[in-house]
Motif scaffolding. Structure first.
Motif, PDB file in Angstrom:
ATOM      1  N   GLU A 121       0.829  -1.210   0.000  1.00 43.25           N
ATOM      2  CA  GLU A 121       0.000   0.000   0.000  1.00 43.25           C
ATOM      3  C   GLU A 121       0.861   1.257   0.000  1.00 43.25           C
ATOM      4  O   GLU A 121       0.563   2.233  -0.723  1.00 43.25           O
ATOM      5  N   LEU A 122       1.921   1.252   0.796  1.00 42.15           N
ATOM      6  CA  LEU A 122       2.796   2.431   0.857  1.00 42.15           C
ATOM      7  C   LEU A 122       3.486   2.674  -0.484  1.00 42.15           C
ATOM      8  O   LEU A 122       3.646   3.831  -0.906  1.00 42.15           O
ATOM      9  N   ILE A 123       3.905   1.600  -1.153  1.00 42.63           N
ATOM     10  CA  ILE A 123       4.545   1.757  -2.467  1.00 42.63           C
ATOM     11  C   ILE A 123       3.555   2.351  -3.458  1.00 42.63           C
ATOM     12  O   ILE A 123       3.888   3.272  -4.218  1.00 42.63           O
ATOM     13  N   GLU A 124       2.328   1.849  -3.437  1.00 44.92           N
ATOM     14  CA  GLU A 124       1.311   2.366  -4.366  1.00 44.92           C
ATOM     15  C   GLU A 124       0.968   3.815  -4.052  1.00 44.92           C
ATOM     16  O   GLU A 124       0.843   4.649  -4.956  1.00 44.92           O
ATOM     17  N   GLU A 125       0.844   4.131  -2.768  1.00 42.37           N
ATOM     18  CA  GLU A 125       0.503   5.503  -2.375  1.00 42.37           C
ATOM     19  C   GLU A 125       1.602   6.488  -2.717  1.00 42.37           C
ATOM     20  O   GLU A 125       1.338   7.663  -2.983  1.00 42.37           O
ATOM     21  N   SER A 126       2.858   6.032  -2.705  1.00 44.84           N
ATOM     22  CA  SER A 126       3.963   6.944  -3.008  1.00 44.84           C
ATOM     23  C   SER A 126       3.919   7.408  -4.459  1.00 44.84           C
ATOM     24  O   SER A 126       4.361   8.518  -4.777  1.00 44.84           O
ATOM     25  N   GLY A 127       3.416   6.567  -5.350  1.00 45.43           N
ATOM     26  CA  GLY A 127       3.194   6.954  -6.738  1.00 45.43           C
ATOM     27  C   GLY A 127       4.436   7.295  -7.526  1.00 45.43           C
ATOM     28  O   GLY A 127       4.356   8.001  -8.530  1.00 45.43           O
ATOM     29  N   ASP A 128       5.610   6.808  -7.107  1.00 47.86           N
ATOM     30  CA  ASP A 128       6.836   7.175  -7.805  1.00 47.86           C
ATOM     31  C   ASP A 128       7.316   6.097  -8.772  1.00 47.86           C
ATOM     32  O   ASP A 128       8.335   6.270  -9.444  1.00 47.86           O
ATOM     33  N   GLY A 129       6.613   4.966  -8.831  1.00 45.70           N
ATOM     34  CA  GLY A 129       6.974   3.928  -9.790  1.00 45.70           C
ATOM     35  C   GLY A 129       8.168   3.090  -9.401  1.00 45.70           C
ATOM     36  O   GLY A 129       8.636   2.268 -10.204  1.00 45.70           O
ATOM     37  N   GLY A 130       8.691   3.260  -8.189  1.00 49.60           N
ATOM     38  CA  GLY A 130       9.846   2.490  -7.769  1.00 49.60           C
ATOM     39  C   GLY A 130       9.473   1.046  -7.443  1.00 49.60           C
ATOM     40  O   GLY A 130       8.342   0.757  -7.034  1.00 49.60           O
ATOM     41  N   GLU A 131      10.429   0.152  -7.615  1.00 52.86           N
ATOM     42  CA  GLU A 131      10.222  -1.269  -7.334  1.00 52.86           C
ATOM     43  C   GLU A 131      10.967  -1.654  -6.056  1.00 52.86           C
ATOM     44  O   GLU A 131      12.110  -1.244  -5.843  1.00 52.86           O
ATOM     45  N   LEU A 132      10.314  -2.446  -5.214  1.00 58.13           N
ATOM     46  CA  LEU A 132      10.931  -2.901  -3.978  1.00 58.13           C
ATOM     47  C   LEU A 132      12.016  -3.924  -4.296  1.00 58.13           C
ATOM     48  O   LEU A 132      11.747  -4.952  -4.911  1.00 58.13           O
ATOM     49  N   VAL A 133      13.260  -3.635  -3.875  1.00 57.30           N
ATOM     50  CA  VAL A 133      14.376  -4.513  -4.224  1.00 57.30           C
ATOM     51  C   VAL A 133      14.946  -5.263  -3.022  1.00 57.30           C
ATOM     52  O   VAL A 133      15.641  -6.264  -3.192  1.00 57.30           O
ATOM     53  N   HIS A 134      14.671  -4.805  -1.810  1.00 59.05           N
ATOM     54  CA  HIS A 134      15.168  -5.493  -0.616  1.00 59.05           C
ATOM     55  C   HIS A 134      14.383  -4.976   0.587  1.00 59.05           C
ATOM     56  O   HIS A 134      13.938  -3.824   0.595  1.00 59.05           O
ATOM     57  N   THR A 135      14.251  -5.821   1.605  1.00 60.00           N
ATOM     58  CA  THR A 135      13.526  -5.434   2.820  1.00 60.00           C
ATOM     59  C   THR A 135      14.305  -5.864   4.051  1.00 60.00           C
ATOM     60  O   THR A 135      14.855  -6.964   4.098  1.00 60.00           O
ATOM     61  N   GLN A 136      14.331  -4.967   5.039  1.00 59.26           N
ATOM     62  CA  GLN A 136      14.906  -5.284   6.352  1.00 59.26           C
ATOM     63  C   GLN A 136      13.774  -5.670   7.288  1.00 59.26           C
ATOM     64  O   GLN A 136      12.831  -4.901   7.494  1.00 59.26           O
ATOM     65  N   LEU A 137      13.844  -6.859   7.837  1.00 62.44           N
ATOM     66  CA  LEU A 137      12.857  -7.337   8.800  1.00 62.44           C
ATOM     67  C   LEU A 137      13.531  -7.513  10.154  1.00 62.44           C
ATOM     68  O   LEU A 137      14.624  -8.074  10.244  1.00 62.44           O
ATOM     69  N   ALA A 138      12.865  -7.023  11.209  1.00 62.44           N
ATOM     70  CA  ALA A 138      13.335  -7.264  12.574  1.00 62.44           C
ATOM     71  C   ALA A 138      12.213  -7.950  13.341  1.00 62.44           C
ATOM     72  O   ALA A 138      11.062  -7.492  13.305  1.00 62.44           O
ATOM     73  N   VAL A 139      12.539  -9.046  14.007  1.00 62.77           N
ATOM     74  CA  VAL A 139      11.525  -9.806  14.738  1.00 62.77           C
ATOM     75  C   VAL A 139      11.897  -9.904  16.212  1.00 62.77           C
ATOM     76  O   VAL A 139      13.074  -9.925  16.573  1.00 62.77           O
ATOM     77  N   ASN A 140      10.868  -9.979  17.056  1.00 62.53           N
ATOM     78  CA  ASN A 140      11.070  -9.986  18.503  1.00 62.53           C
ATOM     79  C   ASN A 140      11.228 -11.408  19.032  1.00 62.53           C
ATOM     80  O   ASN A 140      10.536 -11.843  19.948  1.00 62.53           O
ATOM     81  N   THR A 141      12.147 -12.137  18.432  1.00 61.94           N
ATOM     82  CA  THR A 141      12.451 -13.492  18.860  1.00 61.94           C
ATOM     83  C   THR A 141      13.835 -13.865  18.352  1.00 61.94           C
ATOM     84  O   THR A 141      14.409 -13.150  17.526  1.00 61.94           O
TER      85      THR A 141
END
Length: 395
Positions: A121-141
């Motif tokens: 949703e955030l990518i679509e709302e930003s409207g800049d046409g960028g593609e997600l290439v990597h994600t940082q995930l942090a988990v509480n375990t």
């Protein structure tokens, strides 16, 4: 030199953020002309943009930035009571974010699937046409950074049967880098203190976790399992723990233990805020209880200070609002028990950065940007497209 300058420029922007052309030339030890020519090529391709200072248009003194077309990065931080989500550019500029309240008992899989929806949703709302290439995930375990396997046993019941790294990679369709939430929050605390070279962050919550940051980088161990202070046994024959051990620190200073002690002092149904109110009113039993917890935490941190000799110790979590009375008890215990060289100049402070979602998101984006393998992958991907379209010699 010109053939390799675009890749070196983009690597510098990822690692250090937006920069002026002159700064890039000095940093890369190339001429300003070479930098200007390479930046012009990247501007024409849409992979970089300039941050304009006025309506008259860009000039050479404007800072050069990576555009969303170079690629977007995401960050998802799963804490006990909220999930913090953001997307940004590869040079560290946060474009959009959202914070979702969460039930601490909710399944990890449920929280991650909701987070993946929000990222899209955030990518679509930003409207800049960028593609997600990597994600940082942090988990509480506790989870293996390389495989995503959750290794926390009974203590990680909400993540049972879930591989957070694999799940999010499948939902988002991009690589995911895994980190522990408290270790990432330690980096957020360091970002709030740029003058500090090293920092130990301790979070008091359902358990007791710790993060160590040196020179702006998390030291989390080879598989990101370092820092589980709460599962350090202080009594081998003591209280049983959810990790299957005995006498773990969290059984004496974790939330369950604290609530039991508060109810013993203030009555059934009371909680941490009631303790703070009673302390402010001067209630003797509550003042004593807060001091006892400060002393227990300080004594547990004696070994940490003796081993690591940090310059700064930051305390966050459920007792953070208690402020100086609690911190003073921690300081006294350290002064009484630790070696003088380890604590004479030690700063003991309340958490700040880990309580600000924008700083936490900056830390998440920075984790990705600091990772050499991530930089190499995204640069190769973006400049391959660049080369194919216009510049066969660019590498």
């Amino acid at each position: 030199m010109l053939a390799t300058t675009p890749s070196r420029i983009t690597a510098s922007l990822i690692q250090d953020g937006p920069a002026h052309r002159a700064d890039l030339a000095r940093k890369l030890s190339v001429s300003r002309t070479a930098v200007t020519n390479a930046v012009d090529l990247l501007l024409d391709s849409g992979l970089v943009v300039t941050l304009r200072r006025s309506a008259e248009g860009a000039v050479l003194k404007d800072r050069v930035c990576l555009s969303p077309q170079f690629g977007l990065i995401g960050t998802v931080i799963v804490d006990f009571t909220e999930t913090i989500i953001g997307i940004g550019t590869l040079d560290g500029r946060l474009l959009a974010s959202r914070v979702l309240p969460a039930d601490p008992q909710a399944r990890g899989e449920e929280r991650l699937r909701r987070a993946a929806t929000v990222v899209r949703e955030l990518i679509e709302e930003s409207g800049d046409g960028g593609e997600l290439v990597h994600t940082q995930l942090a988990v509480n375990t506790q989870a293996d950074r390389r495989t995503g396997e959750v290794l926390g046993g009974i203590a990680s019941a909400s993540w049972s049967g879930t591989n957070p790294k694999v799940l999010l990679e499948e939902d988002l369709g991009c690589p995911v880098r895994l980190e522990n939430t408290v270790r990432l929050l330690a980096l957020a605390e360091q970002l709030e203190r740029p003058e500090v070279s090293d920092l130990v962050y301790v979070q008091l919550s359902y358990g007791v976790a710790m993060g160590l940051v040196v020179d702006g980088r998390i030291l989390g161990g080879s598989r990101r399992g370092a820092g589980e202070l709460g599962h350090t046994s202080i009594d081998l024959e003591g209280r049983p723990c959810s990790c299957a051990g005995r006498g773990c620190l969290m059984q004496y200073v974790g939330r369950s233990a604290l609530i039991a002690d508060i109810e013993a002092v203030l009555g059934a149904g009371t909680d941490v805020p009631d303790l703070f109110s009673a302390v402010q009113e001067g209630h003797a039993g509550s003042v004593e209880l807060l001091g006892t917890y400060g002393r227990r935490i300080g004594e547990a941190l004696v070994a940490v200070c003796n081993l690591l000799e940090p310059t700064t110790l930051v305390i966050g979590g459920m007792l953070s609002p208690a402020g100086e009375p609690f911190l003073d008890a921690v300081r006294r215990a350290l002064t009484d028990r630790a070696l003088p060289l380890a604590v004479d100049d030690l700063r003991v402070e309340n958490a700040t950065g880990s309580r600000r979602s924008a700083t936490v998101l900056d830390a998440g984006l920075l984790c990705l940007r600091q990772d050499a393998s991530v930089r190499a992958t995204v640069i190769s991907r973006s400049l391959d497209t660049f080369r194919t379209r216009r510049f066969p010699q660019v590498s």
